[in-house]
Design a protein around this motif. Structure first.
Motif, short mmCIF file in Angstrom:
data_model
loop_
_atom_site.label_atom_id
_atom_site.label_comp_id
_atom_site.label_asym_id
_atom_site.label_seq_id
_atom_site.Cartn_x
_atom_site.Cartn_y
_atom_site.Cartn_z
N UNK A 162 0.83 -1.22 0.00
CA UNK A 162 0.00 0.00 0.00
C UNK A 162 0.85 1.26 0.00
N UNK A 163 1.92 1.26 0.80
CA UNK A 163 2.78 2.44 0.86
C UNK A 163 3.51 2.65 -0.46
N UNK A 164 4.07 1.59 -1.02
CA UNK A 164 4.82 1.71 -2.27
C UNK A 164 3.90 2.11 -3.41
N UNK A 165 2.69 1.54 -3.48
CA UNK A 165 1.78 1.91 -4.57
C UNK A 165 1.24 3.32 -4.41
N UNK A 166 1.11 3.79 -3.18
CA UNK A 166 0.61 5.16 -3.00
C UNK A 166 1.65 6.20 -3.37
N UNK A 167 2.92 5.85 -3.33
CA UNK A 167 3.96 6.80 -3.73
C UNK A 167 3.94 7.07 -5.22
N UNK A 168 3.46 6.10 -6.00
CA UNK A 168 3.51 6.23 -7.45
C UNK A 168 2.15 6.54 -8.07
N UNK A 169 1.11 6.68 -7.27
CA UNK A 169 -0.21 6.88 -7.84
C UNK A 169 -0.67 8.32 -7.65
N UNK A 170 -1.59 8.72 -8.50
CA UNK A 170 -2.20 10.05 -8.41
C UNK A 170 -3.70 9.86 -8.25
N UNK A 171 -4.30 10.67 -7.39
CA UNK A 171 -5.74 10.60 -7.15
C UNK A 171 -6.37 11.90 -7.61
N UNK A 172 -7.38 11.78 -8.47
CA UNK A 172 -8.13 12.94 -8.94
C UNK A 172 -9.55 12.82 -8.39
N UNK A 173 -10.00 13.86 -7.73
CA UNK A 173 -11.32 13.85 -7.11
C UNK A 173 -12.12 15.05 -7.60
N UNK A 174 -13.44 14.91 -7.54
CA UNK A 174 -14.33 16.00 -7.91
C UNK A 174 -14.20 17.13 -6.89
N UNK A 175 -14.28 18.37 -7.37
CA UNK A 175 -14.10 19.52 -6.48
C UNK A 175 -15.40 20.01 -5.87
N UNK A 176 -16.54 19.44 -6.25
CA UNK A 176 -17.82 19.84 -5.69
C UNK A 176 -17.90 19.32 -4.25
N UNK A 177 -18.24 20.17 -3.29
CA UNK A 177 -18.31 19.72 -1.90
C UNK A 177 -19.34 18.60 -1.72
N UNK A 178 -18.91 17.51 -1.10
CA UNK A 178 -19.80 16.39 -0.85
C UNK A 178 -19.80 15.32 -1.92
N UNK A 179 -19.20 15.58 -3.07
CA UNK A 179 -19.18 14.59 -4.16
C UNK A 179 -18.11 13.54 -3.85
N UNK A 180 -18.43 12.28 -4.09
CA UNK A 180 -17.53 11.19 -3.75
C UNK A 180 -16.77 10.62 -4.95
N UNK A 181 -16.86 11.25 -6.11
CA UNK A 181 -16.19 10.73 -7.30
C UNK A 181 -14.68 10.92 -7.16
N UNK A 182 -13.93 9.86 -7.42
CA UNK A 182 -12.48 9.96 -7.44
C UNK A 182 -11.92 8.88 -8.35
N UNK A 183 -10.73 9.13 -8.88
CA UNK A 183 -10.05 8.16 -9.75
C UNK A 183 -8.60 8.08 -9.32
N UNK A 184 -8.10 6.86 -9.16
CA UNK A 184 -6.70 6.64 -8.77
C UNK A 184 -5.97 6.03 -9.97
N UNK A 185 -4.87 6.65 -10.36
CA UNK A 185 -4.10 6.18 -11.51
C UNK A 185 -2.71 5.76 -11.08
N UNK A 186 -2.25 4.67 -11.69
CA UNK A 186 -0.87 4.23 -11.50
C UNK A 186 -0.26 4.01 -12.87
N UNK A 187 0.98 4.42 -13.02
CA UNK A 187 1.76 4.20 -14.22
C UNK A 187 1.10 4.76 -15.47
N UNK A 188 0.47 5.91 -15.36
CA UNK A 188 -0.18 6.54 -16.50
C UNK A 188 0.72 7.64 -17.05
N UNK A 189 0.58 7.88 -18.34
CA UNK A 189 1.35 8.94 -18.98
C UNK A 189 0.70 10.30 -18.75
#
Length: 106
Positions: free
Chosen positions: A57-84
């Motif tokens: 978990x620690x090693x994968x979190x160092x290399x991943x990026x999380x994109x989340x919706x900026x609307x307050x209360x929205x739960x949408x998020x996407x986690x990417x690993x090894x993406x260009x």
């Protein structure tokens, strides 16, 4: 194979070796207290598997990026690993303007 994947594999191999060493140490130290093998072996295995999971978990979190919706209360998020860069930009835009806002209702 890309350099990121090689680094990830090397880090996980190192973490696995350390975790197995820690698990064996715990099992051997329990032997000093006359704990039977059928109890000390599962304890060592539990320590080993817990440390490997934590390291993964620690090693994968160092290399991943999380994109989340900026609307307050929205739960949408996407986690990417090894993406260009193009793939990261596409998901950043998708998180900013996705059509279905999953806002929990009280």
């Amino acid at each position: 194979m890309s350099t990121k994947i090689r680094r990830y594999n090397a880090a996980m191999t190192g973490a696995g070796v350390v975790a197995v060493g820690c698990g064996m140490t715990v099992a051997l130290r329990l032997d000093a207290y006359m704990v039977p093998l059928w109890l000390s072996a599962p304890c060592g295995y539990a320590i080993t598997s817990g440390l490997i999971t934590l390291a993964a978990r620690v090693i994968s979190s160092l290399d991943s990026a999380v994109y989340a919706c900026t609307v307050p209360g929205c739960t949408f998020s996407a986690r990417l690993r090894w993406a260009g860069p193009a793939e990261r930009r596409r998901w950043q835009e998708a998180a900013a303007a996705h059509p279905a806002h999953d806002i929990p209702r009280p």
